[in-house]
Design a protein around this motif. Structure first.
Motif, PDB file in Angstrom:
ATOM      1  N   GLN A 117      12.819   7.105   0.026  1.00 47.79           N
ATOM      2  CA  GLN A 117      13.964   8.004  -0.147  1.00 47.79           C
ATOM      3  C   GLN A 117      14.412   8.057  -1.607  1.00 47.79           C
ATOM      4  O   GLN A 117      14.740   9.116  -2.139  1.00 47.79           O
ATOM      5  CB  GLN A 117      15.120   7.547   0.746  1.00 47.79           C
ATOM      6  CG  GLN A 117      14.837   7.706   2.241  1.00 47.79           C
ATOM      7  CD  GLN A 117      15.940   7.108   3.103  1.00 47.79           C
ATOM      8  OE1 GLN A 117      16.839   6.411   2.606  1.00 47.79           O
ATOM      9  NE2 GLN A 117      15.869   7.368   4.401  1.00 47.79           N
ATOM     10  N   LYS A 118      14.390   6.916  -2.261  1.00 47.71           N
ATOM     11  CA  LYS A 118      14.828   6.847  -3.656  1.00 47.71           C
ATOM     12  C   LYS A 118      13.968   7.711  -4.561  1.00 47.71           C
ATOM     13  O   LYS A 118      14.483   8.405  -5.444  1.00 47.71           O
ATOM     14  CB  LYS A 118      14.787   5.393  -4.123  1.00 47.71           C
ATOM     15  CG  LYS A 118      15.149   5.191  -5.598  1.00 47.71           C
ATOM     16  CD  LYS A 118      15.109   3.719  -5.974  1.00 47.71           C
ATOM     17  CE  LYS A 118      15.428   3.507  -7.454  1.00 47.71           C
ATOM     18  NZ  LYS A 118      15.407   2.062  -7.816  1.00 47.71           N
ATOM     19  N   TYR A 119      12.648   7.675  -4.354  1.00 48.04           N
ATOM     20  CA  TYR A 119      11.725   8.385  -5.247  1.00 48.04           C
ATOM     21  C   TYR A 119      11.206   9.694  -4.656  1.00 48.04           C
ATOM     22  O   TYR A 119      10.403  10.377  -5.293  1.00 48.04           O
ATOM     23  CB  TYR A 119      10.538   7.476  -5.603  1.00 48.04           C
ATOM     24  CG  TYR A 119      10.940   6.299  -6.453  1.00 48.04           C
ATOM     25  CD1 TYR A 119      11.180   6.436  -7.818  1.00 48.04           C
ATOM     26  CD2 TYR A 119      11.090   5.034  -5.892  1.00 48.04           C
ATOM     27  CE1 TYR A 119      11.550   5.358  -8.596  1.00 48.04           C
ATOM     28  CE2 TYR A 119      11.465   3.942  -6.668  1.00 48.04           C
ATOM     29  CZ  TYR A 119      11.694   4.111  -8.016  1.00 48.04           C
ATOM     30  OH  TYR A 119      12.073   3.042  -8.793  1.00 48.04           O
ATOM     31  N   ASN A 140       0.831  -1.200   0.000  1.00 52.81           N
ATOM     32  CA  ASN A 140       0.000   0.000   0.000  1.00 52.81           C
ATOM     33  C   ASN A 140       0.862   1.246   0.000  1.00 52.81           C
ATOM     34  O   ASN A 140       2.023   1.225   0.428  1.00 52.81           O
ATOM     35  CB  ASN A 140      -0.923   0.035   1.231  1.00 52.81           C
ATOM     36  CG  ASN A 140      -2.076  -0.940   1.117  1.00 52.81           C
ATOM     37  OD1 ASN A 140      -2.360  -1.442   0.041  1.00 52.81           O
ATOM     38  ND2 ASN A 140      -2.729  -1.211   2.224  1.00 52.81           N
ATOM     39  N   SER A 141       0.264   2.350  -0.450  1.00 56.01           N
ATOM     40  CA  SER A 141       1.010   3.615  -0.485  1.00 56.01           C
ATOM     41  C   SER A 141       1.448   4.054   0.910  1.00 56.01           C
ATOM     42  O   SER A 141       2.428   4.788   1.051  1.00 56.01           O
ATOM     43  CB  SER A 141       0.146   4.707  -1.119  1.00 56.01           C
ATOM     44  OG  SER A 141      -1.083   4.859  -0.421  1.00 56.01           O
ATOM     45  N   GLY A 142       0.748   3.572   1.941  1.00 55.09           N
ATOM     46  CA  GLY A 142       1.109   3.963   3.305  1.00 55.09           C
ATOM     47  C   GLY A 142       2.130   3.061   3.959  1.00 55.09           C
ATOM     48  O   GLY A 142       2.485   3.285   5.122  1.00 55.09           O
ATOM     49  N   SER A 143       2.591   2.041   3.253  1.00 58.09           N
ATOM     50  CA  SER A 143       3.507   1.084   3.888  1.00 58.09           C
ATOM     51  C   SER A 143       4.741   0.787   3.047  1.00 58.09           C
ATOM     52  O   SER A 143       5.312  -0.294   3.133  1.00 58.09           O
ATOM     53  CB  SER A 143       2.759  -0.229   4.174  1.00 58.09           C
ATOM     54  OG  SER A 143       2.290  -0.811   2.972  1.00 58.09           O
ATOM     55  N   LEU A 144       5.153   1.761   2.224  1.00 54.29           N
ATOM     56  CA  LEU A 144       6.345   1.552   1.400  1.00 54.29           C
ATOM     57  C   LEU A 144       7.612   1.552   2.251  1.00 54.29           C
ATOM     58  O   LEU A 144       7.704   2.254   3.266  1.00 54.29           O
ATOM     59  CB  LEU A 144       6.451   2.650   0.339  1.00 54.29           C
ATOM     60  CG  LEU A 144       5.553   2.516  -0.883  1.00 54.29           C
ATOM     61  CD1 LEU A 144       5.771   3.697  -1.819  1.00 54.29           C
ATOM     62  CD2 LEU A 144       5.807   1.214  -1.617  1.00 54.29           C
ATOM     63  N   GLU A 145       8.591   0.765   1.820  1.00 55.00           N
ATOM     64  CA  GLU A 145       9.861   0.701   2.521  1.00 55.00           C
ATOM     65  C   GLU A 145      10.563   2.065   2.513  1.00 55.00           C
ATOM     66  O   GLU A 145      10.438   2.840   1.569  1.00 55.00           O
ATOM     67  CB  GLU A 145      10.763  -0.349   1.873  1.00 55.00           C
ATOM     68  CG  GLU A 145      10.225  -1.775   1.966  1.00 55.00           C
ATOM     69  CD  GLU A 145       9.389  -2.173   0.764  1.00 55.00           C
ATOM     70  OE1 GLU A 145       8.750  -1.286   0.158  1.00 55.00           O
ATOM     71  OE2 GLU A 145       9.377  -3.377   0.428  1.00 55.00           O
ATOM     72  N   LYS A 146      11.324   2.321   3.572  1.00 52.40           N
ATOM     73  CA  LYS A 146      11.979   3.626   3.718  1.00 52.40           C
ATOM     74  C   LYS A 146      12.949   3.916   2.576  1.00 52.40           C
ATOM     75  O   LYS A 146      13.032   5.052   2.094  1.00 52.40           O
ATOM     76  CB  LYS A 146      12.715   3.689   5.062  1.00 52.40           C
ATOM     77  CG  LYS A 146      11.796   3.745   6.271  1.00 52.40           C
ATOM     78  CD  LYS A 146      12.590   3.844   7.566  1.00 52.40           C
ATOM     79  CE  LYS A 146      11.654   3.903   8.774  1.00 52.40           C
ATOM     80  NZ  LYS A 146      12.416   3.977  10.050  1.00 52.40           N
ATOM     81  N   ASP A 147      13.674   2.893   2.127  1.00 52.21           N
ATOM     82  CA  ASP A 147      14.653   3.147   1.071  1.00 52.21           C
ATOM     83  C   ASP A 147      13.970   3.507  -0.247  1.00 52.21           C
ATOM     84  O   ASP A 147      14.477   4.313  -1.032  1.00 52.21           O
ATOM     85  CB  ASP A 147      15.579   1.945   0.891  1.00 52.21           C
ATOM     86  CG  ASP A 147      14.853   0.713   0.366  1.00 52.21           C
ATOM     87  OD1 ASP A 147      13.841   0.333   0.981  1.00 52.21           O
ATOM     88  OD2 ASP A 147      15.297   0.139  -0.642  1.00 52.21           O
ATOM     89  N   ILE A 148      12.792   2.931  -0.479  1.00 51.12           N
ATOM     90  CA  ILE A 148      12.061   3.266  -1.705  1.00 51.12           C
ATOM     91  C   ILE A 148      11.494   4.681  -1.617  1.00 51.12           C
ATOM     92  O   ILE A 148      11.528   5.446  -2.598  1.00 51.12           O
ATOM     93  CB  ILE A 148      10.940   2.227  -1.956  1.00 51.12           C
ATOM     94  CG1 ILE A 148      11.581   0.899  -2.378  1.00 51.12           C
ATOM     95  CG2 ILE A 148       9.963   2.712  -3.023  1.00 51.12           C
ATOM     96  CD1 ILE A 148      10.588  -0.214  -2.647  1.00 51.12           C
TER      97      ILE A 148
END
Length: 358
Positions: free
Chosen positions: A137-139, A127-135
């Motif tokens: 930061q990347k985007y 879900n949009s509310g549970s994306l990994e932190k590195d992703i």
């Protein structure tokens, strides 16, 4: 063609029709009430039903519930891999996890091992509310590219464990973002895709967002199973999901109702008639689905200008006059009836048509 997986007796993907899902909103530990709600969902036409499993008591209840219902049940798990394993052992037909919040590789492997032993699929839910932190930061925040990357990353993790009975789900509450993410994932994988708009809102506002978001994906050929997420009674989710599929013409046995907007030429209570027909065809549509019949169109038209042509083009229809209506069946005039008999006559024709296919 997309890969297919089996959830109980429901096929997801491949050439199978789009299946309808929902989720109970009662504490899973309240077994009698949950069983009652599941039966309501089954009656409404829900094919796959998900239950929250936040603790071990809920996992135990899941197993007891499973014994009392027919529909395939999905265990919704967050964080604790032991709950997923327990739910699988209790008879879950599928588990929904986000591998990213399950923890170590060993814990994910435990879930995969249990799922393989029972030959059930895993839904990778992002879900949009549970994306990994590195992703994030990347985007620079939540993006379609980030959602797609997260889903593919988690699917690859399961693939590394020799597990490919996967259903992918990546949802956002933003309709455009949701659409873009699904377009990306559909191009990069052949796993079946669970579609919907997460946190879409109330029955009123959420229906609009869901119709646009889900309908757009279906028109693009994306989606193997779906859930309309609404705040409130989940039975309403099922009814509206059926409405979406019916409007798209991709639900076997559906009944598509068309009616004119009325104008100064209308000489009968068309709004009342159309609403009565709309309510009455719901059980008839279910019967058609059970028989495996193709969709039909029912037209309720209000005047002599466009009415006869539109009604004639429908499988069944009425063209209104001054307090009366001309009834059509597949292009042929059947009879002229008084206004008060229009609804009953249309329904009788539809029912007779089904009787002929039994």
């Amino acid at each position: 063609m997309r890969k297919s997986v089996r959830c109980g007796d429901v096929i997801i993907g491949g050439n199978a029709p789009v299946s309808i899902q929902s989720m109970t909103n009662i504490d899973t530990r309240d077994i009698p009430r949950v069983v009652g709600q599941i039966r309501q969902l089954e009656e409404a036409g829900c094919q796959i039903i998900r239950l929250a499993v936040p603790d071990m008591e809920s996992a135990d209840a899941f197993g007891q519930i499973k014994k009392q219902v027919k529909a395939p049940l999905v265990a919704d798990i967050h964080f604790d891999y032991r709950l997923a394993v327990a739910a699988i052992e209790k008879g879950a037909d599928k588990v929904r996890i986000n591998p990213g919040n399950i923890g170590s590789r060993e814990r994910i492997q435990a879930v995969v091992t249990a799922a393989k032993a029972r030959n059930i699929p895993i839904r990778v839910g992002v879900n949009s509310g549970s994306l990994e932190k590195d992703i994030l930061q990347k985007y620079g925040g939540v993006t379609a590219e980030g959602l797609a990357e997260s889903a593919l990353r988690n699917a690859e993790l399961l693939e590394q464990m020799d597990f490919e009975d996967i259903v992918l789900s990546l949802k956002a509450s933003d309709v455009a973002l949701n659409y873009q993410a699904h377009r990306l994932i559909a191009e990069k994988t052949n796993y079946p895709i669970h579609i919907g708009i997460t946190e879409s809102g109330t029955v009123n506002s959420g229906k609009l967002k869901s119709a646009i978001g889900i309908g757009g994906l279906l028109l693009a050929g994306i989606g193997d199973t779906m859930r309309v997420s609404l705040t409130g009674d989940p039975v309403k989710e099922v009814y509206f999901a059926r409405d979406i599929l019916k409007a798209m013409g991709i639900r076997p046995g559906g009944i598509n109702l068309v009616s004119c907007p009325t104008c100064g030429r209308t000489r009968l209570e068309l709004e009342r008639i159309a609403l009565e027909v709309e309510d009455a065809i719901i059980p008839l549509a279910r019967k058609r689905e059970a028989l495996g019949l193709p969709p039909i169109t029912v037209a309720v038209m209000g005047c002599v200008v466009n009415g006869p042509g539109e009604a004639r083009e429908a499988d069944f229809g009425v063209a209104g006059g001054d307090g009366k209506g001309v009834i059509f069946a597949r292009g042929q005039i059947i009879k002229t009836v008084p206004e008060e008999a229009i609804v009953s006559q249309l329904l009788e024709l539809i029912d007779q048509d089904m009787e002929g296919h039994r």
